[in-house]
Design a protein around this motif. Sequence first.
Motif, short mmCIF file in Angstrom:
data_model
loop_
_atom_site.label_atom_id
_atom_site.label_comp_id
_atom_site.label_asym_id
_atom_site.label_seq_id
_atom_site.Cartn_x
_atom_site.Cartn_y
_atom_site.Cartn_z
N THR A 72 0.81 -1.21 0.00
CA THR A 72 0.00 0.00 0.00
C THR A 72 0.84 1.26 0.00
N PHE A 73 1.85 1.27 0.84
CA PHE A 73 2.58 2.53 1.04
C PHE A 73 3.94 2.51 0.38
N ILE A 74 4.09 1.66 -0.60
CA ILE A 74 5.40 1.54 -1.23
C ILE A 74 5.84 2.90 -1.77
N ASP A 75 7.05 3.21 -1.52
CA ASP A 75 7.66 4.47 -1.96
C ASP A 75 7.15 5.70 -1.24
N ARG A 76 6.11 5.56 -0.46
CA ARG A 76 5.60 6.75 0.21
C ARG A 76 6.13 6.87 1.63
N LEU A 77 6.34 5.75 2.25
CA LEU A 77 6.85 5.76 3.62
C LEU A 77 8.06 4.85 3.70
N HIS A 78 8.95 5.20 4.59
CA HIS A 78 10.09 4.34 4.82
C HIS A 78 9.77 3.50 6.06
N VAL A 79 9.36 2.28 5.81
CA VAL A 79 8.83 1.47 6.91
C VAL A 79 9.70 0.26 7.16
N GLU A 80 9.99 0.03 8.41
CA GLU A 80 10.63 -1.22 8.79
C GLU A 80 9.61 -2.00 9.60
N ILE A 81 9.57 -3.28 9.39
CA ILE A 81 8.66 -4.10 10.19
C ILE A 81 9.51 -4.86 11.19
N ALA A 82 9.12 -4.78 12.45
CA ALA A 82 9.85 -5.53 13.47
C ALA A 82 8.88 -6.46 14.16
N ALA A 83 9.28 -7.69 14.27
CA ALA A 83 8.43 -8.65 14.98
C ALA A 83 8.97 -8.82 16.39
N VAL A 84 8.08 -8.76 17.36
CA VAL A 84 8.50 -8.98 18.74
C VAL A 84 7.62 -10.10 19.29
N PRO A 85 8.12 -10.78 20.32
CA PRO A 85 7.29 -11.83 20.92
C PRO A 85 6.00 -11.25 21.49
N GLU A 86 5.02 -12.10 21.67
CA GLU A 86 3.76 -11.62 22.21
C GLU A 86 3.87 -11.40 23.71
N ASP A 87 2.99 -10.59 24.23
CA ASP A 87 2.85 -10.37 25.68
C ASP A 87 4.10 -9.83 26.34
N ILE A 88 4.86 -9.01 25.67
CA ILE A 88 5.98 -8.39 26.39
C ILE A 88 5.65 -6.95 26.74
N GLY A 89 4.47 -6.52 26.43
CA GLY A 89 4.05 -5.18 26.80
C GLY A 89 4.62 -4.13 25.87
N THR A 90 4.10 -2.93 25.99
CA THR A 90 4.54 -1.88 25.09
C THR A 90 5.97 -1.47 25.37
N ALA A 91 6.31 -1.42 26.66
CA ALA A 91 7.69 -1.05 26.99
C ALA A 91 8.64 -2.14 26.52
N GLY A 92 8.19 -3.38 26.69
CA GLY A 92 9.01 -4.50 26.25
C GLY A 92 9.26 -4.44 24.76
N ALA A 93 8.23 -4.07 24.03
CA ALA A 93 8.37 -3.99 22.58
C ALA A 93 9.42 -2.95 22.19
N ILE A 94 9.36 -1.80 22.87
CA ILE A 94 10.34 -0.76 22.56
C ILE A 94 11.74 -1.23 22.94
N ARG A 95 11.81 -1.93 24.06
CA ARG A 95 13.10 -2.42 24.51
C ARG A 95 13.67 -3.37 23.44
#
Lengths: 461, 724
Positions: A72-95
């Motif tokens: 959808t957003f090809i060439d319009r946004l510079h997006v990286e996708i990062a996968a994190v384990p489930e249930d680590i919370g929002t702070a955990g995800a940032i960590r």
Amino acid sequence: MDFQVVVLAGGSSKNLTPLVSKELPKPLLPVANRPVLSYVLHQLEQNNLKDLIVVVEGEDTALVVGAWISGTFIDRLHVEIAAVPEDIGTAGAIRAISHHLTAKDILVVSGDLVSDVPPGAVAATHRRHDAAVTAMLSSIPVSGPLDSGSSGGKDKAKKLGRYNIIGLDPGKQFLLHIATGAEIEKDARLPKHILRAVGQMEIRSDLMDAHMYAFKRSVLQEVLDLKDTFQSLKEDVLPYLVRSQLKSEALSNRTPQGEENGNEKVTSQNNQVFVSRILANSSTPSFHDHSSENPDGSAPTRKTHKCCAYIASSGSYCVRLNSIQAFMDINRDVTGEADHLLTGTSSDPNNNIGPSPKLGTKTTVGPHCMLGEGSEIGDKCQVKRSVIGRHCRIGSHVKVVNSVVMNHVTIGDGCIIQSSVVCSNVQLQERVVLKDCQVGAGFVVTAGSEYKAESLARKEK
Amino acid sequence: MGAQKKSATARVSEDQEELARNPLQAILLADSFATTFRPITLERPKVLLPLVNIPMIDYTLAWLESAGVEEVFVFCCAHSKQVIDYLESSRWSSQPNFSVTTIESHNSISAGDALRLIYERNVIHGDFVLISGDTVSNMSLTQVLQEHKERRKKDANAIMTMVVKKSKPSPITQQSRLGTDELFMAINPVTKQLLCYEDKAEHSKGFISLDKTLIADNPSIILHNDKQDCYIDVCSQEVLSLFTDNFDYQHLRRHFVKGLLVDDIMGYKIFTHEIHSSYAARIDNFRSYDTISKDIIQRWTYPFVPDILCGSSAIKVERQGTYRASDVTLSRSAHIGSFTFIGQGTKIGNDTKISHSVVGEGCTIGSNVTIEGSYIWNNVTIEDGCQLRHAIVCDGVIMKSGAVLQPGVILSFKVVVGQQFVVPAYSKVSLLQQPTQQDSDEELEYADNTSGTGELRSDKLNGDIAADLSETAYELGTGGVGYIWSVFEGAQDEEWKHSVAPIPKDKLVKLMLDKDEDEEQLTQDGNVLSASGELKADSDDNGSEDDDNADSRDDYGFFEKEVEATFLRAVHENVKVDHAVLEVNALRLSYNMASVDCAGAIFYSMMKLAVESPHHSASELHRNAADIITKWVKLLKSFLHDIDEEIEVILKFEEMCLESAKEFAALFPQVLHLLYDKEILQEDAILRWADEKEGADESDKVFLKSSEKFVQWLKEAEEEDEDD
């Protein structure tokens, strides 16, 4: 702008079963026939915040979401996708993705936010005050998503449990206190030392935390390193920063300004402070400076950091999709009163009905409805305040009110669907009556059955 | 719109009519019911103390007169005769359109008593201004009265309007300026309703507590730390009757205001009115005496300034805020600095320097004297070479040559300071001995301060006090007369806060450090909080269930305590079991608990009692438990109606063994057996408990394992039964 954006898109959400599934994770849940994530991404694009990291729970989900974004957003946004384990919370995800963060400031946005508040304004507020953290607060919608429907009759004290208690300075610029209503057992406890420093604090209980935060990267990373038990940005990190703003532990061993830009010269730092003060429109130093001074006026001995608030104007739309009720409300609002959210996106702004719908004779489609591409509706049907996805086949004498019907749904003749969600590939046979129901993807409802307030889903595994 | 306007104007005129019909009344409390001005107030009432050479009460009365009050009731208690005599001889007794009536009492010990007495007199007929006689103000009452009346029309419960003023902006001076305690107020910014008033360090934790319902009812609340309470209240008549209804209300703020705020049954409301440009402050202690004196000299209180208030004796205002009466004898070499007041008939010698001070009438000041920031009342003799810094010197004091007053000294009436004597900082010196009964309880302090004691003492003063003094005269150097009051414990570190002397730097630093400590506590608290917060689910969760649980948990805690207290009382007072059952049932109803909870709570109390009664070994503990259980079996059984409740007892016991009464852990199977024997627990209950526990975590099964044998035995017994 040197802002990096982290979109916490999540993955499967227990609150949203049976709507979400492996094939359709929460970020891709359709709101007015486009994934909920697209609203956030669109807003970011509009505000020229194009350097994104989309954090998704689980590898599989990451693949699905990643495929959609790159499509959808090809060439319009510079997006990286990062996968994190489930249930680590929002702070955990940032960590978990901390090593990807390089910019001076980080904007963290929840992927389920449907809002017309410009993220750029939050970022600008953050920069203007040189704050450690800036949180976006929005007023609670009058007929809020959590308030309406089944939970309408609850008393005030309970209602309070859901919202935040927020302390602001008289100028409504700084965040002095934050607590979620649920933490408060009997009475709210407000810190005196901050109140002493500021003099007066406004306690608001009609604001909610919209889960859009701007953090100074160094502060965020340091807090996450220091406090490895912190799980949630909202419940741990933000309250911690607000609490310690006059006695900043996170910054005690370093200088707060410019430490990450090693090439920045000391003089320019001072200039920067000066400029930021002018921008803050405060000729007198703020209370942060006051309280860091010694009584005899000598050099500051204590570090402080600023916690700011950006309060969305009362007319703006800002709701999070975090429950089924919210899902329905947002669908209704986006096609109805908040339809400006759809403008500028790919679809035709004024006509919510897709390009090639086939409507039978004497079929009425009311206002605030949306009909996806390739859907067909038989004779003498009624569609009111509902969203119908793509390639649906709807028979004759069907009534769809206040509902969301996703893609490739087959609805037999004489069905009545009220206040329900019907997921993709569902088959409703003749004369099915649904009220306040959710039907999971691929489910088949047999002819003539009636359901009320039930959640129907295919048995998996 | 038009109609609305018309009605508004109509209302205004109505109000004016009303005003005309009911003359505006005021109650002036000529007694502060406090001891902050001791030792001076032992001999003269506080309201008659000179403030820039004019008795305080004159400022208050002059303001009331100018604000349109027509009838003032002066309530006097301590030294009532002095107050009455003064008022009779003053100009207030003969003012047209301004009547001053005194109400005398000898046994009132608080503002509450005073207001109850005034209620009995039945002299107040409408809204009135409540003020104490030590308030200096120049505000206009029109607006606040108007607001009050408007509110009353809409809501009959709005019975009081408090006047507040923003205090100085710096965080350090906020509280220190007037020497009053830190004040926190919560006000609704729209309606101006007062929601919370916290003035003492009673919750000295770093938190203010706002009740949940307040927050729910008011979407926006402003918490103020930067306001000062002016102690000027516009009250409706009901206030007096409220004091009569609640005979335990003593203090205006601490009891009355807080009482109303907490009480939600009557629904009375208090509102605030903020003044911005006008002046209002109350003299609460020596520090505010100092501050307000300076404000008066600097003419913040205009038109209530010395040269206007005492029109008769011509006082001239000179450059730099120096006030000088007409017939001051001033040596050519004497230097009068800025912001200084010199009263009539005062003589000042060579090379004397006076600045930022007030010198009263008829004083004789020698040569080479330095007076800085001090308040010298009338007829004081200061001999050559004395030095005074930030001191208060009352009438008739004699300072022999070379005496020095360090900052913060108070010299009460007729004290004599010996030659070259240095009075240490913050001392309070009086001819009267310090009252011996010092009680920290404030109520008693009030009692202390009543006219009775004060006047008795001053009678004594005239008689044989000289004889008394000769023995202790050495306290003030050769030729000195007076007692230095010792600072009693606890107040010591507070002394600097309330003194006339400026707060020394190190104390300011300490003040800041105190705050730091608060903060540290707070962060610790906070960490605890967040630790529990971690247990919470993802932020998606809106947490309303948590909330409910928290509530009920809390309630249960209270309930359990109550039950325990009831049980203990029953044990100690040998209350009959039936009565105890009744009492527990009453508690159950009032806390809205189920009988399961009762059983748990009673069992808990019993076991706790067993643990707390003296024992040396496990077997003794077992015996204790057995005794108690035997004795109160009936009480417990009356709440055990079915198996669920019995299981609850077992669970409770398990919980206790793990937490509060670990000693029982070893005795678990024995006690379980005991309970079975006493037929408190049926075997079904125990077996079901065992079944439930079977699937639990290993850690949860500790007690199941320890009582395995017993359970096994029960099972076998059951099987045998079935076999039969």
